[in-house]
Design an enzyme around this catalytic site. Structure first.
Site, PDB file in Angstrom:
ATOM      1  N   ASP A   1      -8.105 -15.476  -7.046  1.00  0.00           N
ATOM      2  CA  ASP A   1      -7.110 -15.635  -5.976  1.00  0.00           C
ATOM      3  C   ASP A   1      -7.634 -16.554  -4.873  1.00  0.00           C
ATOM      4  OD1 ASP A   1      -4.852 -14.290  -6.901  1.00  0.00           O
ATOM      5  OD2 ASP A   1      -5.790 -12.362  -6.509  1.00  0.00           O
TER       6      ASP A   1
ATOM      7  N   GLU B   1     -10.280 -12.658  -0.747  1.00  0.00           N
ATOM      8  CA  GLU B   1      -9.804 -13.478  -1.866  1.00  0.00           C
ATOM      9  C   GLU B   1      -8.759 -14.492  -1.408  1.00  0.00           C
ATOM     10  OE1 GLU B   1      -7.950 -11.046  -4.871  1.00  0.00           O
ATOM     11  OE2 GLU B   1      -7.059  -9.704  -3.418  1.00  0.00           O
TER      12      GLU B   1
ATOM     13  N   ASP C   1      -6.070  10.848  -3.549  1.00  0.00           N
ATOM     14  CA  ASP C   1      -5.674  12.225  -3.907  1.00  0.00           C
ATOM     15  C   ASP C   1      -5.831  12.509  -5.404  1.00  0.00           C
ATOM     16  OD1 ASP C   1      -5.163  12.944  -1.323  1.00  0.00           O
ATOM     17  OD2 ASP C   1      -2.976  12.943  -1.486  1.00  0.00           O
TER      18      ASP C   1
END
Ligand code: 3PY
Length: 251
Positions: free
Chosen positions: A173, A147, A83
């Site tokens: 990660d 990840e 948005d």
């Protein structure tokens, strides 16, 4: 009108981006003026609020796309990022097909998904509402992050989910999930990364990756990676400053 990120992803040219983590519109403006194809606006880590992120997006110039990484796979965060006018989203830690479906559904208006409708910057505050909702499902990029070892294990099912425009590998990660935190160039982590790339190539899904330094850029592009986030705004400021300080001290 700007080229959409989904169009760029489908093109043949590799796309260069960088991570933006500071709430400075001047910095995102400068990085877009420097010629990056896209900016990775990071709301997962760092201090950016949704208002900060909107101001970063408002400052982006040229044909540069702004893609927001949301803090988590959450329909409210995804709706807010779109948005405020993001050209797409990156959803961290998508580890299963169900999570991938959730990410896609949060980003798409019905009938493809369940994004709810509001008047915001993306719709020019209502002035171009009909036009925006008519093209949003085709033009906004939904990028999921692979990840975690679980995601690599579930990759075939994840990649079968309709509506994924790109896969972004998070090497750090991923290395942590393999008990090798930070050791992104170790053989097991590199093998997992290669598996993600080859499965995405087979499904014709564009693959992106984060590189801390530009020295691996050529090798990455040669291995089929088509969109890259290299370095961070903080790294650029630090390294530029450090060069001057080092030159001063050496002189
Ligand atoms: C990672 O390397 O884990 C990332 O998510 C980089 O943004």
């Amino acid at each position: 009108m700007k080229t959409t990120f989904t169009e760029k992803l489908r093109g043949s040219r590799p796309l260069l981006g960088t991570i933006v983590s500071l709430p400075s519109p001047e910095l995102s403006e400068l990085l877009s003026l420097a010629g990056f194809d896209w900016l990775f606006i990071d709301m997962e880590h760092g201090p950016l609020s949704i208002g900060d992120a909107q101001r970063l997006l408002q400052a982006v110039k040229n044909d540069c796309n702004a893609i927001v990484r949301v803090a988590e796979n959450n329909p409210i965060l995804i709706k807010q990022a779109l948005d405020i006018g993001a050209d797409g989203i990156i959803v961290p830690l998508v580890n299963s097909a169900e999570e991938a479906r959730q990410a896609v559904a949060s980003a798409r208006y019905p009938p493809l998904g369940k994004r709810s409708v509001g008047l915001a910057r993306a719709h020019d505050y209502g002035l171009h509402f009909a036009d925006y909702i008519q093209r949003a499902n085709q033009t906004l990029a939904v990028i999921i992050q692979i990840e975690h070892q679980d995601a690599v294990n579930n990759l075939d099912e994840i990649l079968a989910v309709e509506g994924i425009d790109g896969v972004f590998i998070g090497p750090y990660d991923l290395s942590g999930s393999m008990n090798r935190l930070g050791d992104v160039f170790s053989a097991p982590v590199q093998e997992a990364i290669a598996e993600v790339k080859s499965k995405c190539a087979r499904k014709n899904i564009p693959v992106g990756i984060f590189l801390q330094q530009p020295d691996q850029l050529e090798a990455e592009i040669a291995s089929g990676t088509t969109f890259l986030a290299v370095g961070t705004d903080t790294f650029f400021v630090w390294s530029g400053a450090q060069n001057v300080v080092n030159a001063f001290k050496a002189g």
